[in-house]
Design a protein around this motif. Structure first.
Motif, short mmCIF file in Angstrom:
data_model
loop_
_atom_site.label_atom_id
_atom_site.label_comp_id
_atom_site.label_asym_id
_atom_site.label_seq_id
_atom_site.Cartn_x
_atom_site.Cartn_y
_atom_site.Cartn_z
N ILE A 88 0.83 -1.21 0.00
CA ILE A 88 0.00 0.00 0.00
C ILE A 88 0.87 1.27 0.00
N ASP A 89 1.82 1.36 0.92
CA ASP A 89 2.65 2.56 1.01
C ASP A 89 3.47 2.77 -0.25
N GLY A 90 4.10 1.72 -0.75
CA GLY A 90 4.89 1.83 -1.97
C GLY A 90 4.06 2.21 -3.18
N SER A 91 2.86 1.65 -3.27
CA SER A 91 1.95 1.99 -4.37
C SER A 91 1.57 3.46 -4.30
N ARG A 92 1.22 3.90 -3.11
CA ARG A 92 0.82 5.30 -2.90
C ARG A 92 1.97 6.24 -3.29
N GLU A 93 3.18 5.93 -2.86
CA GLU A 93 4.34 6.77 -3.18
C GLU A 93 4.60 6.81 -4.69
N ALA A 94 4.49 5.67 -5.35
CA ALA A 94 4.71 5.62 -6.80
C ALA A 94 3.67 6.44 -7.55
N ILE A 95 2.42 6.34 -7.12
CA ILE A 95 1.34 7.10 -7.76
C ILE A 95 1.54 8.60 -7.53
N GLN A 96 1.88 8.97 -6.30
CA GLN A 96 2.11 10.39 -6.00
C GLN A 96 3.27 10.95 -6.83
N LYS A 97 4.32 10.15 -6.99
CA LYS A 97 5.46 10.58 -7.81
C LYS A 97 5.03 10.82 -9.25
N LEU A 98 4.26 9.89 -9.81
CA LEU A 98 3.78 10.07 -11.19
C LEU A 98 2.89 11.30 -11.30
N LEU A 99 2.03 11.54 -10.32
CA LEU A 99 1.17 12.71 -10.35
C LEU A 99 1.98 14.01 -10.30
N ARG A 100 3.01 14.03 -9.47
CA ARG A 100 3.89 15.22 -9.41
C ARG A 100 4.57 15.46 -10.75
N GLU A 101 5.05 14.39 -11.38
CA GLU A 101 5.75 14.49 -12.65
C GLU A 101 4.81 14.98 -13.76
N ASN A 102 3.54 14.56 -13.70
CA ASN A 102 2.58 14.93 -14.74
C ASN A 102 2.06 16.35 -14.59
N THR A 103 2.27 16.96 -13.42
CA THR A 103 1.81 18.33 -13.23
C THR A 103 2.90 19.35 -13.50
N LYS A 104 4.09 18.90 -13.84
CA LYS A 104 5.20 19.82 -14.15
C LYS A 104 5.06 20.39 -15.54
#
Length: 79
Positions: free
Chosen positions: A63-79
Motif C-alpha cells: 500500500i505505502d509503496g503503491s501510494r508513493e509511486a502514484i504520487q510521484k507520477l502525479l507530481r511528474e505529470n503536473t510539471k
C-alpha cells in the motif's frame, strides 16, 4: 458478482481464465493473484508487458509503496 465488488470507474478488473496475465508476471508454482503494479501514463501492452514503475505482492504489504509511486507520477505529470 466478484467483478462488481469494486465500483470505482478508475479500476479495471478482468477475468483471465487461461492465467495469461499471471504467467506474464511470473507465475511458476501457482497463480499470481495478489499483485499490484503501477505504470506510467500512456504505457500500453504490445508484444511485451511494459515495466511497472512499482510492483509488489502481496497487496497488503504494498500500500505505502503503491501510494508513493502514484504520487510521484502525479507530481511528474503536473510539471
Amino acid at each position: 458478482m466478484t467483478l462488481k465488488r469494486i465500483a470505482d470507474t478508475r479500476a479495471s478488473q478482468y477475468w483471465d481464465k487461461e492465467h495469461l496475465v499471471s504467467k506474464s508476471i511470473g507465475e511458476t508454482d501457482g497463480v499470481v493473484w495478489d499483485y499490484v503494479a503501477v505504470y506510467a501514463q500512456g504505457q500500453t501492452v504490445g508484444e511485451r508487458r511494459p515495466e511497472p514503475i512499482y510492483s509488489h505482492a502481496p497487496v497488503v504489504r504494498a500500500i505505502d509503496g503503491s501510494r508513493e509511486a502514484i504520487q510521484k507520477l502525479l507530481r511528474e505529470n503536473t510539471k
